[in-house]
Design an enzyme around this catalytic site. Structure first.
Site, PDB file in Angstrom:
ATOM      1  N   CYS A 120      16.404 -23.431  23.058  1.00  9.05           N
ATOM      2  CA  CYS A 120      16.143 -22.800  23.873  1.00  9.05           C
ATOM      3  C   CYS A 120      17.896 -22.487  24.442  1.00  9.05           C
ATOM      4  O   CYS A 120      17.982 -22.132  24.456  1.00  9.05           O
ATOM      5  CB  CYS A 120      15.692 -22.872  24.567  1.00  9.05           C
ATOM      6  N   ARG A 121      18.116 -23.859  25.799  1.00  4.50           N
ATOM      7  CA  ARG A 121      19.496 -23.594  25.830  1.00  4.50           C
ATOM      8  C   ARG A 121      20.462 -22.812  25.042  1.00  4.50           C
ATOM      9  O   ARG A 121      21.592 -21.780  25.739  1.00  4.50           O
ATOM     10  CB  ARG A 121      19.732 -24.704  27.296  1.00  4.50           C
ATOM     11  N   SER A 122      20.937 -23.889  24.705  1.00  4.43           N
ATOM     12  CA  SER A 122      22.515 -23.867  23.899  1.00  4.43           C
ATOM     13  C   SER A 122      22.927 -22.600  23.186  1.00  4.43           C
ATOM     14  O   SER A 122      23.248 -22.065  23.075  1.00  4.43           O
ATOM     15  CB  SER A 122      23.142 -25.124  23.200  1.00  4.43           C
TER      16      SER A 122
ATOM     17  N   CYS B   7      22.631 -28.820  24.853  1.00  2.00           N
ATOM     18  CA  CYS B   7      21.589 -28.635  24.982  1.00  2.00           C
ATOM     19  C   CYS B   7      20.523 -29.890  23.931  1.00  2.00           C
ATOM     20  O   CYS B   7      21.194 -31.276  23.514  1.00  2.00           O
ATOM     21  CB  CYS B   7      21.198 -28.002  25.654  1.00  2.00           C
TER      22      CYS B   7
ATOM     23  N   ASN C  50      18.603 -28.274  21.031  1.00  3.25           N
ATOM     24  CA  ASN C  50      19.792 -26.808  20.506  1.00  3.25           C
ATOM     25  C   ASN C  50      18.260 -25.369  20.370  1.00  3.25           C
ATOM     26  O   ASN C  50      18.227 -25.289  19.033  1.00  3.25           O
ATOM     27  CB  ASN C  50      19.543 -26.764  19.092  1.00  3.25           C
TER      28      ASN C  50
ATOM     29  N   ASP D  66      15.782 -26.820  31.827  1.00  5.54           N
ATOM     30  CA  ASP D  66      14.724 -26.845  30.573  1.00  5.54           C
ATOM     31  C   ASP D  66      14.138 -26.143  30.580  1.00  5.54           C
ATOM     32  O   ASP D  66      12.786 -26.535  31.335  1.00  5.54           O
ATOM     33  CB  ASP D  66      14.577 -27.982  30.134  1.00  5.54           C
TER      34      ASP D  66
HETATM   35  P1  4NP Z   1      16.744 -27.025  24.568  1.00  2.00           P
HETATM   36  O1  4NP Z   1      14.915 -27.094  25.471  1.00  2.00           O
HETATM   37  O2  4NP Z   1      17.151 -28.066  25.117  1.00  2.00           O
HETATM   38  O3  4NP Z   1      17.220 -26.298  25.705  1.00  2.00           O
HETATM   39  O4  4NP Z   1      16.491 -26.797  23.438  1.00  2.00           O
HETATM   40  C1  4NP Z   1      13.746 -28.276  24.688  1.00  2.00           C
HETATM   41  C2  4NP Z   1      13.826 -28.031  23.249  1.00  2.00           C
HETATM   42  C3  4NP Z   1      12.985 -28.656  22.743  1.00  2.00           C
HETATM   43  C4  4NP Z   1      12.345 -30.449  23.852  1.00  2.00           C
HETATM   44  C5  4NP Z   1      13.092 -30.098  24.858  1.00  2.00           C
HETATM   45  C6  4NP Z   1      13.511 -29.651  25.692  1.00  2.00           C
HETATM   46  N1  4NP Z   1      11.370 -30.448  23.368  1.00  2.00           N
HETATM   47  O5  4NP Z   1      11.103 -31.692  23.783  1.00  2.00           O
HETATM   48  O6  4NP Z   1      11.596 -31.286  21.357  1.00  2.00           O
END
Ligand code: 4NP
Length: 164
Positions: A12-14, A7, A10, A124
């Site tokens: 939240c989703r992955s 993702c 790294n 997201d």
């Molecule tokens: P992820 O979510 O891609 O599912 O881990 C996010 C985590 C952090 C951010 C964006 C999405 N950020 O903007 O810091």
């Protein structure tokens, strides 16, 4: 077999995908045959544990991902893993930008393994509310089952899984 979930951050989703897919492999008794990891296209959260909201949401389903740490995907990952599974279209295009033609064959959207989900991308949840994480987990669990079916088929084809 080696599978990498990717993702943006790294955190939240992955890592949640990694957690629910590991649990699905354990449930099927094939976790010793598959290597699982996750990474982010960005370097924003390298070394950090998963977001507290992700840890809480997945803990409600009996999975602990608190020992995972963020890392950034590298060009080497495209050779090291048999399947590189993107959470959304942006992750997919970022991965394809790193990949040569052969590596690109192994890069897919994770929700391709949940054709009945009705969506192709995992939204997201980072800038949303806590319940967004529960909705994301429902999608990830559906795709984890489809992916585990695919992996079992592949292991059987390779002769590594002999029981029905
Ligand atoms: P992820 O979510 O891609 O599912 O881990 C996010 C985590 C952090 C951010 C964006 C999405 N950020 O903007 O810091």
């Amino acid at each position: 077999m080696r599978i990498l979930f990717v993702c943006l951050g790294n955190i939240c989703r992955s890592p949640m995908a990694e957690g629910v897919f590991r649990r699905e492999l354990e449930r099927r008794g094939i976790d010793h045959l598959v290597e699982v990891d996750s990474a982010g296209t960005s370097n924003w959260h390298v070394g950090e544990p998963p977001d507290p909201r992700a840890r809480r949401a997945i803990a409600k389903r009996g999975v602990d991902i608190s020992d995972l740490r963020g890392r950034q995907v590298s060009a080497r990952d495209l050779d090291a893993f048999d399947l590189i599974l993107a959470m959304d279209a942006e992750n997919l295009s970022d991965l394809l930008a790193l990949a040569d033609a052969a590596q690109a064959q192994r890069v897919r959207l994770f929700l391709d393994f949940a054709p009945k989900a009705g969506v192709r991308e995992v939204p997201d949840p980072y800038f949303g509310e806590e319940d967004g994480f529960d909705m994301v987990l429902d999608l990830l669990q559906a795709a984890a089952q489809g992916l585990a079916d695919h992996v079992e088929e592949e292991l059987r084809r390779q002769g590594k899984l002999t029981r029905a």
